[in-house]
Design a protein around this motif. Structure first.
Motif, PDB file in Angstrom:
ATOM      1  N   ILE A 122       0.867  -1.185   0.000  1.00 30.23           N
ATOM      2  CA  ILE A 122       0.000   0.000   0.000  1.00 30.23           C
ATOM      3  C   ILE A 122       0.899   1.229   0.000  1.00 30.23           C
ATOM      4  CG2 ILE A 122      -1.815   1.233   1.241  1.00 30.23           C
ATOM      5  CD1 ILE A 122      -2.504  -1.441   2.595  1.00 30.23           C
ATOM      6  N   GLN A 123       0.767   2.091  -1.020  1.00 25.63           N
ATOM      7  CA  GLN A 123       1.621   3.275  -1.124  1.00 25.63           C
ATOM      8  C   GLN A 123       0.770   4.520  -1.366  1.00 25.63           C
ATOM      9  OE1 GLN A 123       4.661   3.178  -4.133  1.00 25.63           O
ATOM     10  NE2 GLN A 123       5.876   4.744  -3.122  1.00 25.63           N
ATOM     11  N   PHE A 124       0.744   5.400  -0.355  1.00 23.30           N
ATOM     12  CA  PHE A 124       0.076   6.694  -0.472  1.00 23.30           C
ATOM     13  C   PHE A 124       1.103   7.755  -0.886  1.00 23.30           C
ATOM     14  CE2 PHE A 124      -2.941   4.570   2.297  1.00 23.30           C
ATOM     15  CZ  PHE A 124      -4.159   5.064   1.883  1.00 23.30           C
ATOM     16  N   THR A 125       0.677   8.708  -1.700  1.00 22.79           N
ATOM     17  CA  THR A 125       1.487   9.869  -2.056  1.00 22.79           C
ATOM     18  C   THR A 125       0.662  11.116  -1.786  1.00 22.79           C
ATOM     19  OG1 THR A 125       2.637   8.621  -3.780  1.00 22.79           O
ATOM     20  CG2 THR A 125       2.798  11.028  -3.850  1.00 22.79           C
ATOM     21  N   GLU A 155       4.250   4.056   3.001  1.00 19.62           N
ATOM     22  CA  GLU A 155       4.185   2.677   2.493  1.00 19.62           C
ATOM     23  C   GLU A 155       3.997   1.707   3.645  1.00 19.62           C
ATOM     24  OE1 GLU A 155       7.250  -0.358   0.339  1.00 19.62           O
ATOM     25  OE2 GLU A 155       6.954   1.593  -0.639  1.00 19.62           O
ATOM     26  N   SER A 156       3.155   0.694   3.433  1.00 20.41           N
ATOM     27  CA  SER A 156       2.932  -0.373   4.405  1.00 20.41           C
ATOM     28  C   SER A 156       2.534  -1.641   3.647  1.00 20.41           C
ATOM     29  CB  SER A 156       1.849   0.022   5.418  1.00 20.41           C
ATOM     30  OG  SER A 156       0.633   0.291   4.751  1.00 20.41           O
ATOM     31  N   LYS A 157       2.538  -2.771   4.370  1.00 20.22           N
ATOM     32  CA  LYS A 157       2.186  -4.067   3.776  1.00 20.22           C
ATOM     33  C   LYS A 157       0.898  -4.581   4.412  1.00 20.22           C
ATOM     34  CE  LYS A 157       6.326  -4.204   1.782  1.00 20.22           C
ATOM     35  NZ  LYS A 157       6.552  -4.069   0.339  1.00 20.22           N
ATOM     36  N   SER A 158       0.134  -5.340   3.628  1.00 18.71           N
ATOM     37  CA  SER A 158      -1.085  -5.969   4.135  1.00 18.71           C
ATOM     38  C   SER A 158      -1.359  -7.216   3.320  1.00 18.71           C
ATOM     39  CB  SER A 158      -2.266  -4.995   4.045  1.00 18.71           C
ATOM     40  OG  SER A 158      -3.461  -5.628   4.480  1.00 18.71           O
ATOM     41  N   ILE A 159      -2.162  -8.115   3.925  1.00 17.90           N
ATOM     42  CA  ILE A 159      -2.603  -9.301   3.202  1.00 17.90           C
ATOM     43  C   ILE A 159      -4.053  -9.091   2.748  1.00 17.90           C
ATOM     44  CG2 ILE A 159      -1.040 -11.076   4.023  1.00 17.90           C
ATOM     45  CD1 ILE A 159      -4.270 -10.424   5.830  1.00 17.90           C
ATOM     46  N   LEU A 160      -4.536  -9.968   1.862  1.00 14.11           N
ATOM     47  CA  LEU A 160      -5.899  -9.881   1.344  1.00 14.11           C
ATOM     48  C   LEU A 160      -6.836 -10.546   2.347  1.00 14.11           C
ATOM     49  CD1 LEU A 160      -4.025  -9.490  -1.158  1.00 14.11           C
ATOM     50  CD2 LEU A 160      -5.839 -10.511  -2.523  1.00 14.11           C
ATOM     51  N   ILE A 161      -7.795  -9.777   2.864  1.00 20.76           N
ATOM     52  CA  ILE A 161      -8.700 -10.259   3.907  1.00 20.76           C
ATOM     53  C   ILE A 161     -10.086 -10.418   3.311  1.00 20.76           C
ATOM     54  CG2 ILE A 161      -9.644  -9.775   6.182  1.00 20.76           C
ATOM     55  CD1 ILE A 161      -7.140  -7.779   6.380  1.00 20.76           C
ATOM     56  N   ALA A 162     -10.656 -11.612   3.444  1.00 16.76           N
ATOM     57  CA  ALA A 162     -11.979 -11.908   2.880  1.00 16.76           C
ATOM     58  C   ALA A 162     -13.049 -11.696   3.934  1.00 16.76           C
ATOM     59  CB  ALA A 162     -12.022 -13.341   2.360  1.00 16.76           C
ATOM     60  N   ASP A 163     -14.032 -10.842   3.611  1.00 17.24           N
ATOM     61  CA  ASP A 163     -15.171 -10.628   4.497  1.00 17.24           C
ATOM     62  C   ASP A 163     -16.137 -11.807   4.373  1.00 17.24           C
ATOM     63  OD1 ASP A 163     -16.837  -9.509   6.277  1.00 17.24           O
ATOM     64  OD2 ASP A 163     -17.374  -7.758   5.097  1.00 17.24           O
ATOM     65  N   ILE A 190      -3.974  13.834  -2.399  1.00 15.77           N
ATOM     66  CA  ILE A 190      -3.640  12.483  -1.935  1.00 15.77           C
ATOM     67  C   ILE A 190      -3.974  11.495  -3.049  1.00 15.77           C
ATOM     68  CG2 ILE A 190      -4.122  10.664  -0.258  1.00 15.77           C
ATOM     69  CD1 ILE A 190      -4.863  12.762   1.769  1.00 15.77           C
ATOM     70  N   SER A 191      -3.059  10.552  -3.307  1.00 19.75           N
ATOM     71  CA  SER A 191      -3.311   9.473  -4.264  1.00 19.75           C
ATOM     72  C   SER A 191      -2.860   8.156  -3.641  1.00 19.75           C
ATOM     73  CB  SER A 191      -2.569   9.729  -5.579  1.00 19.75           C
ATOM     74  OG  SER A 191      -1.164   9.797  -5.364  1.00 19.75           O
ATOM     75  N   LEU A 192      -3.410   7.030  -4.142  1.00 17.32           N
ATOM     76  CA  LEU A 192      -3.120   5.699  -3.577  1.00 17.32           C
ATOM     77  C   LEU A 192      -2.872   4.714  -4.698  1.00 17.32           C
ATOM     78  CD1 LEU A 192      -2.967   3.525  -1.392  1.00 17.32           C
ATOM     79  CD2 LEU A 192      -5.459   3.435  -1.394  1.00 17.32           C
ATOM     80  N   ASN A 193      -1.782   3.951  -4.556  1.00 14.79           N
ATOM     81  CA  ASN A 193      -1.442   2.899  -5.505  1.00 14.79           C
ATOM     82  C   ASN A 193      -1.217   1.607  -4.728  1.00 14.79           C
ATOM     83  OD1 ASN A 193       0.869   1.284  -7.083  1.00 14.79           O
ATOM     84  ND2 ASN A 193      -0.349   2.428  -8.555  1.00 14.79           N
ATOM     85  N   VAL A 194      -1.890   0.529  -5.147  1.00 12.96           N
ATOM     86  CA  VAL A 194      -1.761  -0.785  -4.519  1.00 12.96           C
ATOM     87  C   VAL A 194      -1.072  -1.726  -5.500  1.00 12.96           C
ATOM     88  CG1 VAL A 194      -3.006  -2.774  -3.616  1.00 12.96           C
ATOM     89  CG2 VAL A 194      -3.769  -0.469  -3.052  1.00 12.96           C
ATOM     90  N   SER A 195      -0.051  -2.411  -5.016  1.00 17.82           N
ATOM     91  CA  SER A 195       0.700  -3.355  -5.837  1.00 17.82           C
ATOM     92  C   SER A 195       0.502  -4.757  -5.285  1.00 17.82           C
ATOM     93  CB  SER A 195       2.186  -2.978  -5.841  1.00 17.82           C
ATOM     94  OG  SER A 195       2.934  -3.937  -6.557  1.00 17.82           O
TER      95      SER A 195
END
Length: 531
Positions: A315-318, A334-342, A370-375
Motif C-alpha cells: 500500500i503506497q500513499f502519495t 508505504e505499508s504491507k497488508s494481506i488480502l482479507i476476505a469478508d 492524496i493518491s493511492l497505488n496498490v501493488s
C-alpha cells in the motif's frame, strides 16, 4: 516679467513725464531797448526771478510728485498685498478644492466599502442564521443520540450480566465442542474403516459381476449352439420329431434360465450402484471433517509469516504536503497488508492511519492532494476511495475489485470470528521487519478489543514486542485485526465504515478536515484504555 511690476513702472514713467511737462501759456517777449545797463540788470533780475520761480515750481512739482509717488507706491503695495492675498486665497481655494475632491473620492470609496461590508454582514447574518439552524438541528440530533446512548448503556448493562452468564455457558459449549470434535475424529476413523470395507465389498462385487457376465456369455453361446442344432434338426423333422420336441423343451428351459440370470445381474448392478453412492457420501463427509480438522490445526509462526510474505500487497500513499517553510513537496507512505476476505466474499486491505496521510495527529490544512497505488502479484492498481473502520476509525481499509483478486492468484485470509478460542496470537509487523507471538485477553469493557501481553521494556530485552500497526492472526492462520497502539488490537468481524473519503482527482481538503474532526470525536467515545 511680472505684469504687476510692469504696470507699476509704466505708471511711474507716466507720472514723471507729467511732472516735467509745462502747460503754462507762453510769456510775451520783452520789447527791445537800447539801454544796455538797464536791460542787463533787468534781464538778470528777471532771470533770477524766473530761476527762483522755476526752482519753486520744480520743488513744488517734486513735492507733489513725491507725494503722488508715495501714494502710488502705497497703492501699489496695497494692490500687491491684495493681489498676494488673492493669490494666497486662490491657492488655498485650489488646495481646499483638491482636498474636497480627495475627500469626495475617499467618501465614495468609503461608501463602496461600507456597502460591501453591509452586504458581507448580510451574507454573514444569513450564514449565521443557517449555522444556528444547523446547530439547533445538530443539538437536537445530539440530544436524541445521547438519549439513545443512555438507553443503550442501560441495555448494555443488562446485556453484560447476560454475557457473563453466556460466557460460562460458552465455556461449557467449548468443552462440549472439543468432546464433539474428538467424537468426530473417532467417527471419522470408523467411517474411514467402513469406507475401506465398502471399497473391498465393491471390488468383490465387481469380481462377482465379471464372473456372472462370463457365465451369461457361456449361456448365450449354448443358446446359439442349440439354435444351430435346431436348424439342422428341422431337415430331419420327420425322422427326429421326438428329439425335436425334446430339443425345443430344453431350449425353452435354457431361455428361462438365461432371463433369470440377466435379472440377477441387473439387480447386482443396482446394488453396486447404491454401494457406490453410499461410498461417495461417506467420502464427502470425510473430506468435510478433514477440512474442519485442517482448519482447526494450529500453525507455527513461521508458517503464518511465510503465508503473509507469499500473499502480501504493498500500500503506497502519495500526498502533497507543506513543510515548515510553507513549500509544498510530495511525501510517500508505504505499508504491507494481506488480502482479507469478508463474510460476504468482498476482499479488503487493512492498515493503520498513522502509516497514511490520514493520521489524526497531522494538520489537514497542510495537505492539498492524496493518491493511492496498490501493488499485488506484480500488478499496480489505482484506488480512488478508502474507508475508516466503524469499530475504531484509526484503522483504514481499502476495498479491492473481485476480478483483480481472482486474477492475482493470491490467497485470502478469512476473518477470525471467535479469536478468544485461542490464548495466543501471532503478530506480524506491517513492514515485514519482524514477527512473533504473544498471549492476549479480551477487555472487560468491550469484546471488540484484545489486550496483548507486552514486555515491560519492549524490545530492549526481548526478541519481539507488539507495536502500533501490527497485524494479528490466530494460531490457525485466521485474521484477527490490527493494533491501534502498542498493546491493544481491534477485533475485525466486518468492514462497516464510519466514514468514506474520496482521493485522487476527487480529493477534497475540506471534506478530509471535516471527516477527521468527526472521527476524532468518535475515538473519544471508545473505552478509555484504548483511546
Amino acid at each position: 516679467m511680472n505684469k504687476t511690476l510692469m504696470l507699476v513702472i509704466c505708471d511711474f514713467l507716466l507720472l514723471s513725464m507729467l511732472a516735467l511737462a509745462r502747460f503754462d501759456p507762453p510769456e510775451k517777449a520783452p520789447e527791445a531797448t537800447l539801454d544796455a545797463t538797464a536791460s542787463s540788470a533787468t534781464a538778470e533780475a528777471e532771470l533770477i526771478e524766473l530761476l527762483e520761480e522755476s526752482l519753486e515750481s520744480e520743488l513744488t512739482s517734486r513735492e507733489n510728485l513725491t507725494e503722488d509717488l508715495t501714494e502710488t507706491r502705497e497703492d501699489l503695495q496695497e494692490k500687491a498685498r491684495a493681489l498676494a492675498e488673492r493669490e494666497a486665497a486662490l491657492e488655498a481655494t485650489q488646495q481646499t478644492l483638491a482636498e474636497k475632491a480627495a475627500e469626495a473620492a475617499q467618501l465614495t470609496k468609503t461608501k463602496a466599502e461600507i456597502e460591501a461590508e453591509k452586504q458581507r454582514l448580510a451574507e454573514e447574518k444569513t450564514q449565521v442564521e443557517a449555522d444556528r439552524t444547523k446547530l439547533a438541528q445538530r443539538f437536537e440530533n445530539t440530544r436524541t443520540e445521547l438519549e439513545k446512548a443512555n438507553s443503550e448503556r442501560v441495555q448494555l448493562a443488562t446485556t453484560l450480566g447476560q454475557l457473563k452468564e453466556e460466557s460460562s455457558v460458552a465455556k461449557e459449549r467449548l468443552s462440549q465442542t472439543e468432546e464433539a470434535l474428538i467424537a468426530r475424529e473417532i467417527a471419522l476413523a470408523e467411517r474411514e474403516a467402513a469406507l475401506k470395507a465398502a471399497e473391498e465389498d465393491k471390488q468383490r462385487l465387481a469380481k462377482e459381476r465379471e464372473t456372472l457376465s462370463s457365465k451369461l456369455e457361456v449361456a448365450e453361446a449354448e443358446r446359439r449352439l442349440l439354435e444351430q442344432n435346431l436348424t439342422q434338426e428341422q431337415a430331419e423333422k420327420q425322422q427326429l420329431q421326438q428329439e425335436k420336441e425334446a430339443a425345443f423343451a430344453r431350449a425353452d428351459r435354457l431361455g428361462q434360465n438365461v432371463s433369470e440370470l440377466g435379472q440377477g445381474v441387473n439387480k447386482l448392478g443396482q446394488g453396486v450402484t447404491q454401494i457406490g453412492e453410499g461410498v461417495s457420501t461417506i467420502k464427502e463427509a470425510s473430506d468435510k471433517i478433514q477440512k474442519e480438522i485442517e482448519a482447526a490445526r494450529p500453525q507455527t509462526m513461521s508458517e503464518i509469516f511465510t503465508r503473509f510474505q507469499n500473499n502480501r500487497a504493498t500500500i503506497q500513499f502519495t500526498a502533497l504536503e507543506k513543510n515548515a517553510f510553507g513549500t509544498e513537496k510530495p511525501r510517500s507512505y508505504e505499508s504491507k497488508s494481506i488480502l482479507i476476505a469478508d463474510t460476504d466474499g468482498t476482499t479488503y486491505l487493512v492498515t493503520h492511519t498513522n502509516d497514511t496521510p490520514f493520521a489524526f495527529s497531522k494538520s489537514t490544512n497542510n495537505i492539498s492532494a492524496i493518491s493511492l497505488n496498490v501493488s499485488l502479484a506484480g500488478r499496480n492498481l489505482t484506488i480512488n476511495q478508502v474507508g475508516f473502520l466503524g469499530t475504531d476509525p484509526r484503522l483504514l481499509f481499502i476495498p479491492l475489485p473481485a476480478q483483480v483478486v481472482n486474477s492475482s492468484g493470491l490467497e485470502t485470509f478469512p476473518l477470525a470470528l471467535q479469536p478468544e478460542r485461542w490464548e495466543e496470537a501471532v503478530l506480524v509487523k506491517n513492514d515485514e521487519s519482524n514477527f512473533g507471538r504473544t498471549e492476549f485477553r479480551r477487555l472487560t469493557t468491550s469484546d471488540r478489543f484484545l489486550k496483548m501481553d507486552r514486555p515491560t521494556l519492549g524490545e530492549l530485552f526481548s526478541d519481539f514486542a507488539s507495536s502500533r500497526g501490527d497485524l494479528a492472526f490466530t494460531k490457525n492462520g485466521q485474521f484477527i485485526g490490527a493494533l491501534t497502539d502498542t498493546t491493544h488490537a481491534v477485533v475485525i468481524n466486518g468492514f462497516l465504515a464510519a466514514a468514506v473519503v474520496n482521493i485522487g482527482s476527487a480529493y477534497d481538503a475540506a471534506e478530509h478536515a471535516n471527516t477527521i474532526d468527526r472521527l476524532k470525536d468518535r475515538v473519544r467515545k471508545l473505552p478509555r484504555e484504548v483511546q
